[in-house]
Write a protein that holds these residues in place. Structure first.
Motif, PDB file in Angstrom:
ATOM      1  N   LEU A  11      14.693   6.642  57.100  1.00 28.52           N
ATOM      2  CA  LEU A  11      16.066   7.035  56.776  1.00 28.52           C
ATOM      3  C   LEU A  11      16.093   7.924  55.535  1.00 28.52           C
ATOM      4  O   LEU A  11      16.783   8.956  55.510  1.00 28.52           O
ATOM      5  CB  LEU A  11      16.932   5.784  56.583  1.00 28.52           C
ATOM      6  CG  LEU A  11      18.425   5.992  56.367  1.00 28.52           C
ATOM      7  CD1 LEU A  11      19.053   6.787  57.501  1.00 28.52           C
ATOM      8  CD2 LEU A  11      19.112   4.641  56.205  1.00 28.52           C
ATOM      9  N   GLN A  14      14.997  11.366  56.410  1.00 29.45           N
ATOM     10  CA  GLN A  14      16.033  12.106  57.121  1.00 29.45           C
ATOM     11  C   GLN A  14      17.074  12.660  56.152  1.00 29.45           C
ATOM     12  O   GLN A  14      17.497  13.807  56.267  1.00 29.45           O
ATOM     13  CB  GLN A  14      16.689  11.238  58.195  1.00 29.45           C
ATOM     14  CG  GLN A  14      15.763  10.858  59.327  1.00 29.45           C
ATOM     15  CD  GLN A  14      15.145  12.058  60.004  1.00 29.45           C
ATOM     16  OE1 GLN A  14      15.820  13.005  60.391  1.00 29.45           O
ATOM     17  NE2 GLN A  14      13.827  12.039  60.132  1.00 29.45           N
ATOM     18  N   VAL A  33      24.098   3.385  53.243  1.00 24.38           N
ATOM     19  CA  VAL A  33      24.228   3.149  54.687  1.00 24.38           C
ATOM     20  C   VAL A  33      23.908   1.694  55.010  1.00 24.38           C
ATOM     21  O   VAL A  33      24.608   1.053  55.799  1.00 24.38           O
ATOM     22  CB  VAL A  33      23.322   4.110  55.483  1.00 24.38           C
ATOM     23  CG1 VAL A  33      23.231   3.698  56.948  1.00 24.38           C
ATOM     24  CG2 VAL A  33      23.837   5.545  55.375  1.00 24.38           C
ATOM     25  N   ALA A  41      28.749   1.899  59.801  1.00 21.51           N
ATOM     26  CA  ALA A  41      27.496   2.634  60.040  1.00 21.51           C
ATOM     27  C   ALA A  41      27.504   3.286  61.405  1.00 21.51           C
ATOM     28  O   ALA A  41      27.071   4.437  61.568  1.00 21.51           O
ATOM     29  CB  ALA A  41      26.302   1.699  59.896  1.00 21.51           C
ATOM     30  N   ARG A  42      28.027   2.590  62.399  1.00 27.26           N
ATOM     31  CA  ARG A  42      28.115   3.145  63.746  1.00 27.26           C
ATOM     32  C   ARG A  42      29.072   4.343  63.754  1.00 27.26           C
ATOM     33  O   ARG A  42      28.764   5.390  64.334  1.00 27.26           O
ATOM     34  CB  ARG A  42      28.577   2.074  64.736  1.00 27.26           C
ATOM     35  CG  ARG A  42      28.450   2.482  66.189  1.00 27.26           C
ATOM     36  CD  ARG A  42      28.738   1.333  67.160  1.00 27.26           C
ATOM     37  NE  ARG A  42      27.943   0.146  66.882  1.00 27.26           N
ATOM     38  CZ  ARG A  42      28.416  -0.975  66.319  1.00 27.26           C
ATOM     39  NH1 ARG A  42      29.681  -1.081  65.995  1.00 27.26           N
ATOM     40  NH2 ARG A  42      27.634  -2.008  66.105  1.00 27.26           N
ATOM     41  N   PHE A  44      29.822   6.271  61.251  1.00 25.87           N
ATOM     42  CA  PHE A  44      29.154   7.332  60.501  1.00 25.87           C
ATOM     43  C   PHE A  44      28.170   8.081  61.403  1.00 25.87           C
ATOM     44  O   PHE A  44      28.196   9.311  61.477  1.00 25.87           O
ATOM     45  CB  PHE A  44      28.440   6.710  59.298  1.00 25.87           C
ATOM     46  CG  PHE A  44      27.763   7.691  58.391  1.00 25.87           C
ATOM     47  CD1 PHE A  44      28.489   8.513  57.555  1.00 25.87           C
ATOM     48  CD2 PHE A  44      26.378   7.777  58.362  1.00 25.87           C
ATOM     49  CE1 PHE A  44      27.867   9.408  56.705  1.00 25.87           C
ATOM     50  CE2 PHE A  44      25.741   8.663  57.517  1.00 25.87           C
ATOM     51  CZ  PHE A  44      26.487   9.487  56.692  1.00 25.87           C
ATOM     52  N   SER A  45      27.316   7.349  62.091  1.00 32.41           N
ATOM     53  CA  SER A  45      26.321   8.000  62.948  1.00 32.41           C
ATOM     54  C   SER A  45      26.973   8.698  64.143  1.00 32.41           C
ATOM     55  O   SER A  45      26.549   9.785  64.542  1.00 32.41           O
ATOM     56  CB  SER A  45      25.274   6.999  63.422  1.00 32.41           C
ATOM     57  OG  SER A  45      25.832   6.036  64.284  1.00 32.41           O
ATOM     58  N   GLU A  46      28.021   8.107  64.696  1.00 30.24           N
ATOM     59  CA  GLU A  46      28.718   8.733  65.822  1.00 30.24           C
ATOM     60  C   GLU A  46      29.433  10.010  65.395  1.00 30.24           C
ATOM     61  O   GLU A  46      29.506  10.967  66.161  1.00 30.24           O
ATOM     62  CB  GLU A  46      29.697   7.750  66.464  1.00 30.24           C
ATOM     63  CG  GLU A  46      28.999   6.656  67.261  1.00 30.24           C
ATOM     64  CD  GLU A  46      29.933   5.566  67.748  1.00 30.24           C
ATOM     65  OE1 GLU A  46      31.155   5.617  67.454  1.00 30.24           O
ATOM     66  OE2 GLU A  46      29.433   4.633  68.407  1.00 30.24           O
ATOM     67  N   SER A  47      29.948  10.048  64.160  1.00 33.33           N
ATOM     68  CA  SER A  47      30.613  11.274  63.693  1.00 33.33           C
ATOM     69  C   SER A  47      29.611  12.406  63.525  1.00 33.33           C
ATOM     70  O   SER A  47      29.925  13.567  63.809  1.00 33.33           O
ATOM     71  CB  SER A  47      31.379  11.015  62.390  1.00 33.33           C
ATOM     72  OG  SER A  47      30.494  10.773  61.318  1.00 33.33           O
ATOM     73  N   ILE A  48      28.396  12.094  63.090  1.00 36.65           N
ATOM     74  CA  ILE A  48      27.355  13.116  62.996  1.00 36.65           C
ATOM     75  C   ILE A  48      27.000  13.631  64.387  1.00 36.65           C
ATOM     76  O   ILE A  48      26.937  14.848  64.615  1.00 36.65           O
ATOM     77  CB  ILE A  48      26.097  12.558  62.295  1.00 36.65           C
ATOM     78  CG1 ILE A  48      26.397  12.253  60.832  1.00 36.65           C
ATOM     79  CG2 ILE A  48      24.925  13.544  62.409  1.00 36.65           C
ATOM     80  CD1 ILE A  48      25.298  11.480  60.124  1.00 36.65           C
ATOM     81  N   ALA A  49      26.786  12.723  65.327  1.00 38.07           N
ATOM     82  CA  ALA A  49      26.427  13.114  66.694  1.00 38.07           C
ATOM     83  C   ALA A  49      27.543  13.928  67.345  1.00 38.07           C
ATOM     84  O   ALA A  49      27.280  14.941  68.009  1.00 38.07           O
ATOM     85  CB  ALA A  49      26.110  11.877  67.531  1.00 38.07           C
TER      86      ALA A  49
END
Length: 69
Positions: A11, A14, A33, A41-42, A44-49
């Motif tokens: 992490l 990255q 994170v 956290a989910r 956050f990661s979904e917004s990046i994707a």
């Protein structure tokens, strides 16, 4: 020997890919994170994707857009 457990090191690596982010800042981001709730956290990661999937450069003006032009 790594300072952190392998998943945390990954992490950190990255986050270090971001411009201007060194190891100490990346480690702070990684710890932030890990301190998030699972839901945060989910999200956050979904917004990046989602941003990566839906946003691209306009072929005319080169600004970011989610449309054709």
């Amino acid at each position: 020997m790594n300072e952190y457990l392998l998943p945390i090191e990954i992490l950190i690596d990255q986050f270090r890919k971001l411009p201007g982010v060194g190891r100490k800042t990346a480690a702070r981001y990684a710890m932030a994170v890990l301190d998030m709730t699972d839901e945060s956290a989910r999200a956050f990661s979904e917004s990046i994707a989602a941003a990566k999937k839906d946003i691209h450069r306009c072929p005319v003006c080169n600004n970011f857009t989610d449309g054709e032009l």
